[in-house]
Design an enzyme around this catalytic site. Sequence first.
Site: not given
Ligand code: GAR
Length: 208
Positions: A12, A92-93, A107, A109, A144
């Site tokens: 997070g 995935i939603l 989102n 990514h 996606l």
């Molecule tokens: C982040 O790098 C985000 O971009 C990625 O997960 C990480 C979460 O880090 N998201 C994805 O891969 C979604 N497809 P965090 O929990 O420290 O924010």
Amino acid sequence: MKRIVILLSGRGSNMQAVVEFCANERWPACVAAVVSNRPDASGLAWAAERGIATEVVDHKLYREREAFDAALARVIDVHRPDLVVLAGFMRILGRTFVQHYEGRMLNVHPSLLPAFAGLHTHRRAIEAGCKLAGATVHFVTPDLDHGPIVAQAAVPVLPGDDEQALAERVLLAEHRMLPLAVGWFVHGRLSVRQGVVTQIDGEPQFIS
Ligand code: GAR
């Protein structure tokens, strides 16, 4: 006052960046809730310590994707969101869920979309010999990791980078970009026409 609900699956750190910008920059908004599909997501504890409502909808308790999506939407909607932010949300939603939040779900990514949708983006970028990597904030559509792009951040891929080194460099850029993009939404500074997002004050939508 706009109400933001943030979805996450783990640490997070992007959620923390949004919460901190929201407070420090006195956005006309609040983070109404942080919701996770994983009860052990460490981001939940961080949010709860700051008095933010936290919720868990454990995907392991649902056999059908549609049932999980429906339960998740019910929990989210209790908090009456103007904006839902997927910040490291790793499920995935389905189409029905996504359409319910059309135009009000962002989102982040960890790649320069449309390159490297899906998982293992950093490893795939290194293996492809990319010299630039990065991250994208986009409006969520049923496909996606697709949807109108709000902002992108580019970082170099350096010789000798492994997946973790690159992921850390990209994450720092995400922490600047995601709050910027959410702030624009909150202040009504985004327009979307024919799938293209414009920041209506002409602020740069890239970070390097
Ligand atoms: C982040 O790098 C985000 O971009 C990625 O997960 C990480 C979460 O880090 N998201 C994805 O891969 C979604 N497809 P965090 O929990 O420290 O924010």
